[in-house]
Design a protein around this motif. Structure first.
Motif, PDB file in Angstrom:
ATOM      1  N   CYS A 209       0.820  -1.221   0.000  1.00 33.33           N
ATOM      2  CA  CYS A 209       0.000   0.000   0.000  1.00 33.33           C
ATOM      3  C   CYS A 209       0.850   1.265   0.000  1.00 33.33           C
ATOM      4  O   CYS A 209       0.322   2.356   0.239  1.00 33.33           O
ATOM      5  CB  CYS A 209      -0.875  -0.004   1.247  1.00 33.33           C
ATOM      6  SG  CYS A 209       0.129   0.159   2.751  1.00 33.33           S
ATOM      7  N   THR A 210       2.141   1.140  -0.272  1.00 37.29           N
ATOM      8  CA  THR A 210       3.043   2.287  -0.121  1.00 37.29           C
ATOM      9  C   THR A 210       2.693   3.439  -1.062  1.00 37.29           C
ATOM     10  O   THR A 210       2.520   3.246  -2.271  1.00 37.29           O
ATOM     11  CB  THR A 210       4.497   1.845  -0.370  1.00 37.29           C
ATOM     12  OG1 THR A 210       4.781   0.745   0.497  1.00 37.29           O
ATOM     13  CG2 THR A 210       5.476   2.983  -0.100  1.00 37.29           C
ATOM     14  N   VAL A 211       2.585   4.643  -0.484  1.00 40.24           N
ATOM     15  CA  VAL A 211       2.389   5.872  -1.265  1.00 40.24           C
ATOM     16  C   VAL A 211       3.365   6.914  -0.725  1.00 40.24           C
ATOM     17  O   VAL A 211       4.051   6.680   0.271  1.00 40.24           O
ATOM     18  CB  VAL A 211       0.939   6.401  -1.150  1.00 40.24           C
ATOM     19  CG1 VAL A 211      -0.054   5.380  -1.706  1.00 40.24           C
ATOM     20  CG2 VAL A 211       0.591   6.752   0.291  1.00 40.24           C
ATOM     21  N   HIS A 212       3.433   8.047  -1.394  1.00 39.92           N
ATOM     22  CA  HIS A 212       4.291   9.134  -0.913  1.00 39.92           C
ATOM     23  C   HIS A 212       3.421  10.223  -0.290  1.00 39.92           C
ATOM     24  O   HIS A 212       2.448  10.673  -0.906  1.00 39.92           O
ATOM     25  CB  HIS A 212       5.097   9.745  -2.056  1.00 39.92           C
ATOM     26  CG  HIS A 212       6.085   8.795  -2.650  1.00 39.92           C
ATOM     27  ND1 HIS A 212       6.808   9.101  -3.779  1.00 39.92           N
ATOM     28  CD2 HIS A 212       6.482   7.549  -2.285  1.00 39.92           C
ATOM     29  CE1 HIS A 212       7.606   8.094  -4.088  1.00 39.92           C
ATOM     30  NE2 HIS A 212       7.412   7.130  -3.191  1.00 39.92           N
ATOM     31  N   LEU A 213       3.794  10.617   0.917  1.00 37.12           N
ATOM     32  CA  LEU A 213       3.136  11.742   1.582  1.00 37.12           C
ATOM     33  C   LEU A 213       4.190  12.835   1.691  1.00 37.12           C
ATOM     34  O   LEU A 213       5.181  12.675   2.411  1.00 37.12           O
ATOM     35  CB  LEU A 213       2.639  11.301   2.963  1.00 37.12           C
ATOM     36  CG  LEU A 213       1.826  12.304   3.785  1.00 37.12           C
ATOM     37  CD1 LEU A 213       0.600  12.787   3.034  1.00 37.12           C
ATOM     38  CD2 LEU A 213       1.429  11.686   5.125  1.00 37.12           C
TER      39      LEU A 213
ATOM     40  N   ALA B  93       7.845   7.921   1.770  1.00 35.92           N
ATOM     41  CA  ALA B  93       7.079   6.679   1.619  1.00 35.92           C
ATOM     42  C   ALA B  93       6.352   6.379   2.923  1.00 35.92           C
ATOM     43  O   ALA B  93       6.968   6.353   3.996  1.00 35.92           O
ATOM     44  CB  ALA B  93       8.023   5.529   1.274  1.00 35.92           C
ATOM     45  N   VAL B  94       5.044   6.180   2.838  1.00 32.23           N
ATOM     46  CA  VAL B  94       4.272   5.768   4.013  1.00 32.23           C
ATOM     47  C   VAL B  94       3.416   4.565   3.636  1.00 32.23           C
ATOM     48  O   VAL B  94       3.079   4.356   2.472  1.00 32.23           O
ATOM     49  CB  VAL B  94       3.358   6.896   4.555  1.00 32.23           C
ATOM     50  CG1 VAL B  94       4.171   8.085   5.014  1.00 32.23           C
ATOM     51  CG2 VAL B  94       2.325   7.309   3.507  1.00 32.23           C
TER      52      VAL B  94
ATOM     53  N   GLY C 127       0.500  16.728   0.216  1.00 34.61           N
ATOM     54  CA  GLY C 127       0.413  16.135  -1.120  1.00 34.61           C
ATOM     55  C   GLY C 127       0.644  14.641  -1.083  1.00 34.61           C
ATOM     56  O   GLY C 127       1.669  14.186  -0.573  1.00 34.61           O
ATOM     57  N   LEU C 128      -0.323  13.900  -1.628  1.00 30.80           N
ATOM     58  CA  LEU C 128      -0.177  12.448  -1.742  1.00 30.80           C
ATOM     59  C   LEU C 128       0.191  12.102  -3.177  1.00 30.80           C
ATOM     60  O   LEU C 128      -0.386  12.647  -4.121  1.00 30.80           O
ATOM     61  CB  LEU C 128      -1.495  11.748  -1.420  1.00 30.80           C
ATOM     62  CG  LEU C 128      -1.827  11.435   0.042  1.00 30.80           C
ATOM     63  CD1 LEU C 128      -3.270  10.977   0.136  1.00 30.80           C
ATOM     64  CD2 LEU C 128      -0.892  10.355   0.581  1.00 30.80           C
ATOM     65  N   THR C 129       1.116  11.174  -3.331  1.00 30.66           N
ATOM     66  CA  THR C 129       1.416  10.649  -4.663  1.00 30.66           C
ATOM     67  C   THR C 129       1.241   9.141  -4.633  1.00 30.66           C
ATOM     68  O   THR C 129       1.786   8.472  -3.755  1.00 30.66           O
ATOM     69  CB  THR C 129       2.859  10.989  -5.083  1.00 30.66           C
ATOM     70  OG1 THR C 129       3.050  12.398  -4.954  1.00 30.66           O
ATOM     71  CG2 THR C 129       3.122  10.567  -6.519  1.00 30.66           C
ATOM     72  N   THR C 130       0.480   8.645  -5.593  1.00 30.35           N
ATOM     73  CA  THR C 130       0.288   7.203  -5.714  1.00 30.35           C
ATOM     74  C   THR C 130       0.982   6.720  -6.986  1.00 30.35           C
ATOM     75  O   THR C 130       1.497   7.524  -7.763  1.00 30.35           O
ATOM     76  CB  THR C 130      -1.208   6.844  -5.809  1.00 30.35           C
ATOM     77  OG1 THR C 130      -1.697   7.296  -7.076  1.00 30.35           O
ATOM     78  CG2 THR C 130      -2.003   7.510  -4.678  1.00 30.35           C
ATOM     79  N   ILE C 131       0.938   5.417  -7.203  1.00 34.00           N
ATOM     80  CA  ILE C 131       1.570   4.864  -8.411  1.00 34.00           C
ATOM     81  C   ILE C 131       0.990   5.519  -9.663  1.00 34.00           C
ATOM     82  O   ILE C 131       1.716   5.734 -10.640  1.00 34.00           O
ATOM     83  CB  ILE C 131       1.412   3.320  -8.456  1.00 34.00           C
ATOM     84  CG1 ILE C 131       2.198   2.705  -9.613  1.00 34.00           C
ATOM     85  CG2 ILE C 131      -0.071   2.917  -8.553  1.00 34.00           C
ATOM     86  CD1 ILE C 131       3.699   2.759  -9.458  1.00 34.00           C
ATOM     87  N   GLU C 132      -0.281   5.882  -9.619  1.00 36.13           N
ATOM     88  CA  GLU C 132      -0.900   6.512 -10.797  1.00 36.13           C
ATOM     89  C   GLU C 132      -0.294   7.888 -11.071  1.00 36.13           C
ATOM     90  O   GLU C 132      -0.377   8.394 -12.194  1.00 36.13           O
ATOM     91  CB  GLU C 132      -2.417   6.662 -10.606  1.00 36.13           C
ATOM     92  CG  GLU C 132      -3.201   5.348 -10.599  1.00 36.13           C
ATOM     93  CD  GLU C 132      -3.401   4.762  -9.209  1.00 36.13           C
ATOM     94  OE1 GLU C 132      -2.647   5.148  -8.275  1.00 36.13           O
ATOM     95  OE2 GLU C 132      -4.293   3.903  -9.054  1.00 36.13           O
ATOM     96  N   GLY C 133       0.304   8.471 -10.020  1.00 31.41           N
ATOM     97  CA  GLY C 133       0.855   9.810 -10.194  1.00 31.41           C
ATOM     98  C   GLY C 133       2.375   9.847 -10.243  1.00 31.41           C
ATOM     99  O   GLY C 133       2.968  10.919 -10.364  1.00 31.41           O
ATOM    100  N   LEU C 134       3.003   8.690 -10.129  1.00 31.04           N
ATOM    101  CA  LEU C 134       4.478   8.678 -10.150  1.00 31.04           C
ATOM    102  C   LEU C 134       4.983   9.227 -11.469  1.00 31.04           C
ATOM    103  O   LEU C 134       5.979   9.953 -11.524  1.00 31.04           O
ATOM    104  CB  LEU C 134       4.987   7.245  -9.924  1.00 31.04           C
ATOM    105  CG  LEU C 134       6.498   7.093  -9.818  1.00 31.04           C
ATOM    106  CD1 LEU C 134       7.038   7.800  -8.572  1.00 31.04           C
ATOM    107  CD2 LEU C 134       6.901   5.625  -9.814  1.00 31.04           C
TER     108      LEU C 134
END
Lengths: 153, 764
Positions: free
Chosen positions: A45-49, A53-54, A68-75
């Motif tokens: 479930c790792t995303v970037h906050l 990485a959280v 700001g959250l970054t997910t795999i869709e936004g990498l």
């Protein structure tokens, strides 16, 4: 609650204790971030906050408020991130399920340590499980993306 | 015998989104014999290729379609779970056809008996369908060529199909596949005698080292869709509290507390299963909510009291004692060569040992998930299933519907390893969707997955060898006790069968004059089921460890002990094996014999690449093991070094595998790497334990699998080049690993590990 996910602003009426994971998946339809354990034990479930990485399965959404959250869709918008490219070049995925989390953790590693060695890779990726056993190719792909020479076998 | 037949049933093709064009299927003659009236049984291949086939008999194992615009569609009837089948199945068809890979589309088949065998297990997708895949491509190629030859008024033999077009070699005239489709689709389909396969060397993408991973771009961008990623309008999400003990029942629960959670809409008691367990839902109480989070909170609030039922007194210590008692008494002899008792009595020395392996949980990274929609007398499901036809059948049973009214779509699977061939989770979703009147996603948590698995069965073995004065093994006695998987389908079954012992006991090549292998009874206390390489895991662990023990007892090199026991390169027939029959993974012994030479070869290759003979000089501690499974031969060498945390660490590993003909080389290598690592997980951490009938582990903190740091930094894969018929690939890398690790640990520490998992003994 105001959120910024992959650069897009969202306003949500949501239980502030709901983990980021379920907000992404159930409320925002961003299903690239996976549920694997619910206890920060597997890293799927790792995303970037704000770039860090959280594990979104144990991080309440209130902690993302105003950040700001970054997910795999936004990498990357088109799969062009060097890690995504290296992942394809080396045929890393098997079932693919854990790979978004692996890539997100690796991306945070490379942001902090541009040329990691094996020990740094193992330490950083220790929280990301893969049952298919893609670990050797994950190591190799991180090095390829980072431009680190592979050791001779 | 299989035959390629034109598929003319419009409704079948329309269901696949395919309309005009050339559609061919490959049919097994035994299936063709089944008449629409239901008269089943093998029959001759139909004389005519132009059958208006009845629905029931339309069973193409393989389906290829060429559209008038030239697009080639290949239907993948097997589930993608990480083995790369969606990247591999199209290759053979496309190469035989002469298609350009970029113009081939792969469609995933729904669960439907008309596709033949869809149960994606037994390492069989390429093994069983290699020839059919080629025949489908060849038939389409011959028809396209025939159409071109007719138009040009030349001999078909003077034309070639390549790069998505047919070319007349002499005049360099060319026609694209699409242009030829209207004419080709009216031509007769080649009979089995008329089919001409290309020489293997002409299959341009087969065994190419850099085949693209079909779903790769979706995997790395988060676009890949697994069952849990699909959302339907008005869909609700359910999590279920299942009885912690198999067969347990709900006594009391607090529905009000769950309903008080915002987002929880209803609380529904699930139907309790009855023995035998089969694929029935597990019972318990479901909480249905608008979000997963609300459903989880609601479930936690239920405060259920359980009646544990018959299995509530079971614990792992008593199971262990039962298994050991079982292998200390005679079992059912299924393999007999010579006179074992006399040879043991006359032996100069005896070596014996007992081995134990616990129940193993699958732990795919994607916990089970299924989505169901039930409306107007029909059910539609999206499931991460290895066995969509079983899902369809169980859903139909639960809903009291005809299977014709149940549609099962197969999504990508986030790992499966045998767990997802069971239909328990889709039928839970179907039941709930009917009850609530909305589409429902049943989401299993990791805890659910750990505690409600169909575990790889628990096992004890006793091995005993009699040695002559010179140390040569003259007697081999193996007893194996385990609850067979058949117990999941018939609760009275406690006796392992011929079919069960084929996995590494009956097909073990031994050059020993006196052999007896016995199957010993054991009662199942949980649901057991298939798990990557199944019974091979414990048979390979015991045999592979015992051969190392023999070498140590005699003071000989373990590799020499392996080669001496296997004996000279030869094919072993039933009488040499000492068995009445050998299931042989459904393959004939003519096509896939028990070949001691191939087993020797992988041992020789793997020890050569590991520089086995230099190990003492190099200060290395290596362990070796080898195994035949799914008609493939694998050998593994593991190197261990001392470590602060758990006495040892695996720093390097070598794996040599001979699976015969290979289609997608990179995916085979990735299975070798992954299987090796799964074997390491089995060896170091594998196993759930029971107390009071409850599985004691719950999540990855105690149900552990190898992390990146647990896996060797260097893995060397050696894929033997072979033109033998294709064998299995997905499972064969796993079995020899645990013994190789145990043997390496013995080399390092002198400590012999006979019970898994090792972490319990060795720390870390």
């Amino acid at each position: 609650m105001k959120l910024r996910v992959n650069g897009t602003e969202h306003t949500l009426d949501v239980d502030p204790e709901m983990p980021i994971l379920w907000v992404l998946r159930d409320l925002l339809g961003l299903t690239g971030t996976k549920y694997g354990c619910g206890e920060a034990l597997c890293g799927a479930c790792t995303v970037h906050l704000d770039g860090h990485a959280v594990r979104s399965c144990v991080t309440p959404i209130r902690r993302a408020e105003g950040k700001g959250l970054t997910t795999i869709e936004g990498l990357s918008t088109d799969g062009s991130h060097p890690l995504q490219q290296a992942w394809l070049a080396l045929g890393v995925p098997q079932c693919g399920f854990c790979q978004a989390g692996q890539i997100m953790t690796a991306a945070a590693l490379l942001a902090a340590v541009p040329k990691p060695d094996d020990d740094q890779i193992d330490a950083s990726m220790a929280g990301n499980l893969c049952r298919c056993g893609t670990y050797p190719r994950i190591r190799a792909a991180i090095k390829q993306a980072a431009g680190v020479e592979e050791d001779e076998p | 015998v299989t035959t390629v037949i034109r598929i003319s049933r419009r409704e079948f093709l329309a269901g696949l989104g395919l309309t005009t064009g050339l559609a061919l299927g490959v049919f097994a003659s035994s299936v063709q014999g089944a008449e629409p009236s239901g008269r089943a049984g093998p029959g001759p291949a139909p004389a005519s290729q132009e059958h208006a086939l009845g629905t029931d008999s339309l069973s193409p194992n393989v389906l290829v379609h060429v559209a008038p615009d030239g697009e080639v569609t290949i239907v993948c009837h097997r589930s993608e779970m990480g083995q790369g089948v969606r990247s591999s199945i199209p290759i053979l068809i496309a190469d035989e056809l002469g298609a350009t890979l970029e113009r081939v589309v792969v469609r995933q088949a729904d669960g439907d008996p008309r596709f033949g065998d869809q149960n994606t297990d037994g390492s069989s997708s390429i093994r069983k369908f290699y020839d059919d895949l080629r025949r489908a491509g060849a038939a389409a190629r011959q028809m396209l060529i025939a159409a071109a030859a007719k138009r040009w008024k030349v001999e078909p033999e003077s034309c070639v199909a390549a790069d998505h077009q047919v070319t007349h070699a002499k005049t360099k005239r060319q026609l694209g596949f699409g242009e030829l489709v209207p004419a080709a689709s009216k031509l007769p389909v080649p009979t089995p005698e008329q089919l001409v396969l290309r020489p293997v060397a002409d299959l341009r993408n087969v065994a190419r080292p850099d085949l693209p991973l079909l779903d790769g771009p979706d995997y790395v961008t988060g676009q890949a869709m697994y069952a849990g990623d699909i959302t339907l309008p008005d869909m609700r999400i359910a999590v279920i509290a299942r009885p912690p003990v198999v067969g347990g029942r709900v006594k009391h629960y607090d529905a009000e507390a769950a309903l008080a959670i915002s987002g929880v809409e209803c609380v529904i008691e699930m139907p309790a299963p009855t023995k035998p367990w089969r694929f029935q839902p597990w019972g318990g109480v479901a909480v249905v909510a608008t979000t997963t989070w609300a459903a989880l909170l609601g479930r936690a609030a239920l405060a259920i009291e359980w009646d544990d039922g018959d299995e509530g007194g079971v614990d792992s210590a008593s199971i262990r004692e039962q298994l050991l008692t079982s292998v200390r008494a005679p079992g059912l002899p299924l393999r007999v060569v010579g006179d074992l008792d006399a040879a043991i009595d006359g032996a100069a020395s005896i070596v014996e040992a007992e081995y134990l392996i616990p129940y193993l949980a699958h732990l795919s990274m994607e916990p089970p998930a299924a989505i169901a929609q039930v409306a107007a007398g029909k059910a539609e499901l999206w499931v991460s299933t290895q066995h969509p036809q079983a899902a369809r059948k169980e859903v139909a049973r639960i809903l009291g519907m005809s299977e014709d009214d149940v549609t099962v779509h197969v999504t990508l699977l986030g790992g499966a390893f045998g767990r997802k061939s069971k239909a328990d989770f889709p039928s839970e979703a179907a039941f709930l969707a009917r009850e609530v009147g909305f589409p429902v996603r049943v989401q299993w948590t990791r805890e659910d997955d750990v505690r409600h698995d169909y575990y790889n069965t628990v096992n004890a073995q006793r091995l005993c060898a009699g040695l002559d004065d010179g140390g040569k093994v003259i007697a081999w006695h193996q007893r194996t006790a385990f609850p067979p998987i058949a117990s999941t389908f018939d609760s009275s079954v406690e006796q392992p069968s011929f079919d069960d012992l084929q996995q590494g006991v009956l097909d073990l090549a031994l050059d020993v004059p006196n052999i007896r292998a016995e199957a010993c009874r054991a009662k199942a206390h949980v649901r057991v089921g298939w798990y990557r390489s199944v019974y091979n895991i414990f048979h390979a662990f015991a045999v592979g460890s015992f051969i190392d023990e023999l070498a140590a007892a005699r003071g000989v090199d373990p590799r020499d002990q392996w080669l001496e026991l296997i004996g000279p390169a030869r094919v072993l027939d039933l009488s040499a094996l000492g068995v009445e029959k050998l299931t042989n993974y459904g393959e004939s012994l003519e096509r896939h014999p028990v070949d001691a030479g191939r087993l020797r070869n992988v041992i020789e290759r793997v020890t050569a690449s590991a520089r086995w003979d230099d190990r003492f000089a190099a200060g290395r501690h290596l362990g070796l093991a080898a195994h035949r499974s799914f008609v493939t031969y694998t050998a593994v060498v593991v190197s261990v070094v001392p470590d602060k945390v758990r006495k040892f660490r695996i720093d390097e590993a070598w794996i040599a595998m001979d699976p015969g003909t290979v289609v997608n080389r990179d995916r085979v290598l990735s299975q070798m790497e992954g299987g090796l690592i799964m074997g390491i997980s089995n060896a170091l951490f594998g196993g759930v334990t029971l107390e009071g009938g409850r599985v004691q582990q719950s999540n990855f903190r105690d149900a552990r699998i190898a992390r990146i740091g647990d896996t060797p930094r260097k893995i060397h894969t050696d894929l033997v080049a072979s033109d033998a018929p294709p064998g299995g690939v997905g499972e064969p890398p796993v079995p020899p690993v645990a013994a190789a690790v145990a043997n390496a640990v013995f080399a390092l520490t002198g400590e012999r590990i006979r019970e898994l998992p090792m972490a319990r003994r060795l720390g870390g």
